[in-house]
Design an enzyme around this catalytic site. Structure first.
Site, short mmCIF file in Angstrom:
data_model
loop_
_atom_site.label_atom_id
_atom_site.label_comp_id
_atom_site.label_asym_id
_atom_site.label_seq_id
_atom_site.Cartn_x
_atom_site.Cartn_y
_atom_site.Cartn_z
N GLY A 13 1.03 -15.87 -15.40
CA GLY A 13 1.23 -14.70 -16.26
C GLY A 13 2.07 -15.01 -17.47
N ALA A 14 2.02 -16.27 -17.93
CA ALA A 14 2.92 -16.74 -18.98
C ALA A 14 2.60 -16.18 -20.36
CB ALA A 14 2.89 -18.27 -19.04
N SER A 128 8.38 -6.04 -7.13
CA SER A 128 8.60 -4.76 -7.80
C SER A 128 9.43 -3.87 -6.88
CB SER A 128 7.26 -4.07 -8.10
OG SER A 128 7.47 -2.73 -8.54
N TYR A 141 -0.89 -1.20 -5.38
CA TYR A 141 0.15 -2.00 -6.04
C TYR A 141 1.41 -2.07 -5.18
CZ TYR A 141 3.41 -3.54 -9.68
OH TYR A 141 4.37 -4.24 -10.40
N ALA A 144 0.79 -4.23 -2.04
CA ALA A 144 0.71 -5.66 -2.36
C ALA A 144 2.09 -6.22 -2.65
CB ALA A 144 -0.22 -5.88 -3.56
N LYS A 145 2.90 -5.48 -3.38
CA LYS A 145 4.25 -5.95 -3.69
C LYS A 145 5.14 -5.93 -2.44
CE LYS A 145 3.84 -6.93 -8.06
NZ LYS A 145 3.96 -8.32 -8.55
#
Length: 251
Positions: A13-14, A128, A141, A144-145
């Site tokens: 994700g850079a 998160s 989301y 998954a986190k």
């Protein structure tokens, strides 16, 4: 001498809003940063173009990381869906779990053997607050986190004494392009605080530099994380009003 001089750090994700800033911070601290993304990562020293949304793409990247032998792997790449679960397409649901959870697990598996052989290394998983305080309308989301947080804790225990460490960082909401117009509307009506990406990148870089284990960014969210673990029913009640406001966005 800078704290991270000579360290090779690979970051997924850079090219994103936080990722590009984090690349800058780590390069400034003396690291050689390998940026990983679907797009070029100009703030990194070098880059790898990769598709984290498919098994083949992740497996190919894992092989490249095995050959590279980075000192650190930062699993930052992620996607977010906001809305009722029943409205989320099967394709988006599947891809969200793959990028947010499966990719970090597979890439960690790829680099751990080399780190263990060298008896040093660090896996940094960017989760998160939603993984510790699961929110309605962020079901896939949040879950998954939550899985990524559990993965980080379990892997840390498995690697105890090996010289390989695991860091888990949980930001709260961040003002980046990841947020849809509906998310921004939710933030407005619920008075949700959105951190600047520069602040979050600074905090992640600091956690890496100091070798911190678990970091929750933001108050009162850091307090709510603890309360949700101890008294989830109380947090259910505290979030109920905001959940109703969120539901109204879709009516």
């Amino acid at each position: 001498m800078k704290q991270l001089d000579g360290q090779c750090i690979a970051i997924t994700g850079a090219a994103g809003g936080i990722g590009s800033l984090l690349c800058q911070r780590l390069v400034e601290r003396g690291a050689h940063v390998v940026g990983i993304d679907r797009l070029p990562s100009p703030e990194a020293n070098s880059e790898m173009i990769a598709d984290l949304g498919s098994f083949e793409g992740i497996a190919d990247l894992g092989a490249k990381l095995d050959d590279l032998g980075p000192d650190m792997l930062v699993n930052l790449a992620g996607i977010q869906y906001f809305g009722p679960l029943q409205d989320q397409s099967p394709e988006n649901l599947w891809t969200g779990y793959v990028i947010n959870l499966i990719a970090p697990a597979m890439l960690s598996r790829a680099v751990v053997p080399g780190m263990r052989a060298r008896r040093q290394g660090r896996i940094v998983n960017i989760g998160s607050v939603f993984g510790s305080i699961p929110f309605a309308h962020f079901v896939s989301y949040s879950s998954a986190k939550a899985g990524l947080k559990g993965f980080s804790q379990a892997l840390r225990r498995e690697l105890a004494g090996s010289g390989v460490e695991v860091t888990h960082v949980a930001p709260r909401a961040v003002r980046t392009p990841l947020n849809s117009e509906r998310v921004l509307a939710l933030a407005e009506i619920t008075k949700m605080h959105l951190d600047a990406p520069e602040y979050v990148a600074d905090r992640i870089a600091s956690a890496i530099e100091k070798g911190e284990r678990d970091v929750v960014i933001g108050f009162p969210e850091s307090l709510f994380v603890r309360l949700n673990a101890l008294m989830p029913t109380m947090i259910d009640k505290a979030l109920a009003a905001n959940d109703r406001k969120a539901a109204a966005i879709f009516n």
